[in-house]
Scaffold this motif. Structure first.
Motif, PDB file in Angstrom:
ATOM      1  N   THR A   4       1.158   6.406   1.983  1.00 57.72           N
ATOM      2  CA  THR A   4       0.761   5.113   2.531  1.00 57.72           C
ATOM      3  C   THR A   4      -0.748   5.019   2.488  1.00 57.72           C
ATOM      4  O   THR A   4      -1.445   5.877   3.049  1.00 57.72           O
ATOM      5  CB  THR A   4       1.259   4.950   3.983  1.00 57.72           C
ATOM      6  OG1 THR A   4       2.686   5.105   3.991  1.00 57.72           O
ATOM      7  CG2 THR A   4       0.886   3.587   4.534  1.00 57.72           C
ATOM      8  N   LEU A   5      -1.246   3.986   1.815  1.00 60.21           N
ATOM      9  CA  LEU A   5      -2.684   3.757   1.731  1.00 60.21           C
ATOM     10  C   LEU A   5      -3.129   2.879   2.889  1.00 60.21           C
ATOM     11  O   LEU A   5      -2.382   1.998   3.328  1.00 60.21           O
ATOM     12  CB  LEU A   5      -3.046   3.086   0.399  1.00 60.21           C
ATOM     13  CG  LEU A   5      -3.132   4.015  -0.817  1.00 60.21           C
ATOM     14  CD1 LEU A   5      -1.817   4.642  -1.156  1.00 60.21           C
ATOM     15  CD2 LEU A   5      -3.716   3.281  -1.992  1.00 60.21           C
ATOM     16  N   ASP A   6      -4.343   3.109   3.389  1.00 60.41           N
ATOM     17  CA  ASP A   6      -4.840   2.294   4.496  1.00 60.41           C
ATOM     18  C   ASP A   6      -5.209   0.882   4.056  1.00 60.41           C
ATOM     19  O   ASP A   6      -5.335  -0.017   4.879  1.00 60.41           O
ATOM     20  CB  ASP A   6      -6.007   2.980   5.214  1.00 60.41           C
ATOM     21  CG  ASP A   6      -7.179   3.293   4.309  1.00 60.41           C
ATOM     22  OD1 ASP A   6      -7.204   2.840   3.148  1.00 60.41           O
ATOM     23  OD2 ASP A   6      -8.088   4.016   4.760  1.00 60.41           O
ATOM     24  N   GLN A   7      -5.382   0.675   2.750  1.00 61.76           N
ATOM     25  CA  GLN A   7      -5.617  -0.643   2.168  1.00 61.76           C
ATOM     26  C   GLN A   7      -4.765  -0.729   0.902  1.00 61.76           C
ATOM     27  O   GLN A   7      -4.852   0.149   0.045  1.00 61.76           O
ATOM     28  CB  GLN A   7      -7.084  -0.833   1.800  1.00 61.76           C
ATOM     29  CG  GLN A   7      -8.048  -0.677   2.954  1.00 61.76           C
ATOM     30  CD  GLN A   7      -9.492  -0.593   2.458  1.00 61.76           C
ATOM     31  OE1 GLN A   7      -9.791  -0.901   1.317  1.00 61.76           O
ATOM     32  NE2 GLN A   7     -10.374  -0.152   3.337  1.00 61.76           N
ATOM     33  N   HIS A  45      -8.353   7.141   1.885  1.00 59.33           N
ATOM     34  CA  HIS A  45      -7.486   5.957   1.894  1.00 59.33           C
ATOM     35  C   HIS A  45      -6.000   6.257   1.981  1.00 59.33           C
ATOM     36  O   HIS A  45      -5.196   5.326   1.953  1.00 59.33           O
ATOM     37  CB  HIS A  45      -7.764   5.042   0.689  1.00 59.33           C
ATOM     38  CG  HIS A  45      -9.162   4.532   0.643  1.00 59.33           C
ATOM     39  ND1 HIS A  45      -9.673   3.682   1.591  1.00 59.33           N
ATOM     40  CD2 HIS A  45     -10.168   4.780  -0.229  1.00 59.33           C
ATOM     41  CE1 HIS A  45     -10.932   3.414   1.306  1.00 59.33           C
ATOM     42  NE2 HIS A  45     -11.264   4.079   0.205  1.00 59.33           N
ATOM     43  N   ILE A  46      -5.601   7.516   2.074  1.00 53.86           N
ATOM     44  CA  ILE A  46      -4.178   7.821   2.277  1.00 53.86           C
ATOM     45  C   ILE A  46      -4.006   8.184   3.749  1.00 53.86           C
ATOM     46  O   ILE A  46      -4.568   9.158   4.230  1.00 53.86           O
ATOM     47  CB  ILE A  46      -3.687   8.952   1.360  1.00 53.86           C
ATOM     48  CG1 ILE A  46      -3.792   8.515  -0.104  1.00 53.86           C
ATOM     49  CG2 ILE A  46      -2.251   9.318   1.706  1.00 53.86           C
ATOM     50  CD1 ILE A  46      -3.365   9.566  -1.109  1.00 53.86           C
ATOM     51  N   SER A  47      -3.237   7.347   4.442  1.00 58.61           N
ATOM     52  CA  SER A  47      -3.071   7.563   5.883  1.00 58.61           C
ATOM     53  C   SER A  47      -1.811   8.341   6.232  1.00 58.61           C
ATOM     54  O   SER A  47      -1.697   8.861   7.341  1.00 58.61           O
ATOM     55  CB  SER A  47      -3.062   6.210   6.613  1.00 58.61           C
ATOM     56  OG  SER A  47      -2.023   5.388   6.115  1.00 58.61           O
ATOM     57  N   THR A  94      -7.931   5.295  -4.958  1.00 59.08           N
ATOM     58  CA  THR A  94      -7.934   6.607  -4.320  1.00 59.08           C
ATOM     59  C   THR A  94      -7.497   7.700  -5.274  1.00 59.08           C
ATOM     60  O   THR A  94      -6.754   7.455  -6.220  1.00 59.08           O
ATOM     61  CB  THR A  94      -7.017   6.615  -3.077  1.00 59.08           C
ATOM     62  OG1 THR A  94      -7.199   7.839  -2.372  1.00 59.08           O
ATOM     63  CG2 THR A  94      -5.549   6.474  -3.457  1.00 59.08           C
ATOM     64  N   GLY A 109       0.791  -1.226   0.000  1.00 57.38           N
ATOM     65  CA  GLY A 109       0.000   0.000   0.000  1.00 57.38           C
ATOM     66  C   GLY A 109       0.821   1.272   0.000  1.00 57.38           C
ATOM     67  O   GLY A 109       0.331   2.334   0.362  1.00 57.38           O
ATOM     68  N   ARG A 110       2.080   1.179  -0.413  1.00 53.19           N
ATOM     69  CA  ARG A 110       2.917   2.375  -0.515  1.00 53.19           C
ATOM     70  C   ARG A 110       2.954   2.840  -1.969  1.00 53.19           C
ATOM     71  O   ARG A 110       3.216   2.051  -2.870  1.00 53.19           O
ATOM     72  CB  ARG A 110       4.326   2.095  -0.006  1.00 53.19           C
ATOM     73  CG  ARG A 110       4.381   1.925   1.508  1.00 53.19           C
ATOM     74  CD  ARG A 110       5.814   1.757   1.966  1.00 53.19           C
ATOM     75  NE  ARG A 110       6.485   0.671   1.272  1.00 53.19           N
ATOM     76  CZ  ARG A 110       6.599  -0.568   1.731  1.00 53.19           C
ATOM     77  NH1 ARG A 110       6.097  -0.897   2.895  1.00 53.19           N
ATOM     78  NH2 ARG A 110       7.227  -1.488   1.018  1.00 53.19           N
TER      79      ARG A 110
END
Length: 168
Positions: A116-119, A81-83, A124, A44-45
């Motif tokens: 960094t995406l949360d999934q 979705h981007i943490s 996104t 998820g990067r």
């Protein structure tokens, strides 16, 4: 003949729309945009670069610019979705402006950024604000908003090369 065909193909690819990147935002001292590799990895990067194209004689700050500087910043709060967004900074120059000394860049620079995406497989849009200082004799705060779909042109060779160079 093969060389000419290869050159033509490279030129065509370099003039494609850069959908895996944002449009350039202009300021008095230069231009700024975000570029990505298009798709996140299995964790998820999503790798990218904050490109800062400075006009001659202009400067921008490093992450720890001194007492009066504005370091480049990315606000991801609108991005679903981007943490996280982690900026990295190439080694800066020490800049003396007559009265103060600070760290920054006197040439155009591409700052590596990892979103960094949360999934890992989340779809996104990148919807962010960027804030930085661009200076000639005085510094001008510069804020820009970028919204784009990094997956829209995930195989864009030019964007991938820009990101690879930033991380090198």
């Amino acid at each position: 003949m093969i060389r000419a065909a290869s050159l033509t193909l490279m030129l065509l690819m370099s003039t494609q729309a850069h959908a895996a990147s944002s449009q350039w935002q202009e300021s008095e001292g230069g231009s700024v945009r975000l570029v990505t590799v298009g798709l996140p990895d299995g964790d998820g990067r999503l790798r990218g670069a904050l490109e800062i194209d400075l006009k001659p004689g202009w400067k921008t700050y490093w992450r720890n610019p001194g007492s009066a500087g504005i370091p480049p910043q990315i606000d991801i709060s609108r991005s679903a979705h981007i943490s996280a967004a982690e900026l990295q900074y190439p080694a800066p120059e020490r800049i003396h402006d007559g009265e103060t000394q600070w760290a920054g860049y006197t040439q155009s620079v591409a700052l590596p950024v990892t979103f960094t995406l949360d999934q890992a497989n989340a779809v996104t849009l990148i919807d962010v604000d960027v804030f930085l200082g661009i200076c000639e004799t005085i510094c001008i705060p510069f804020q820009a908003s970028f919204t784009f779909d990094p997956a829209a042109d995930a195989d864009n060779i030019s964007d991938a090369l820009t990101v690879r160079r930033a991380f090198a």
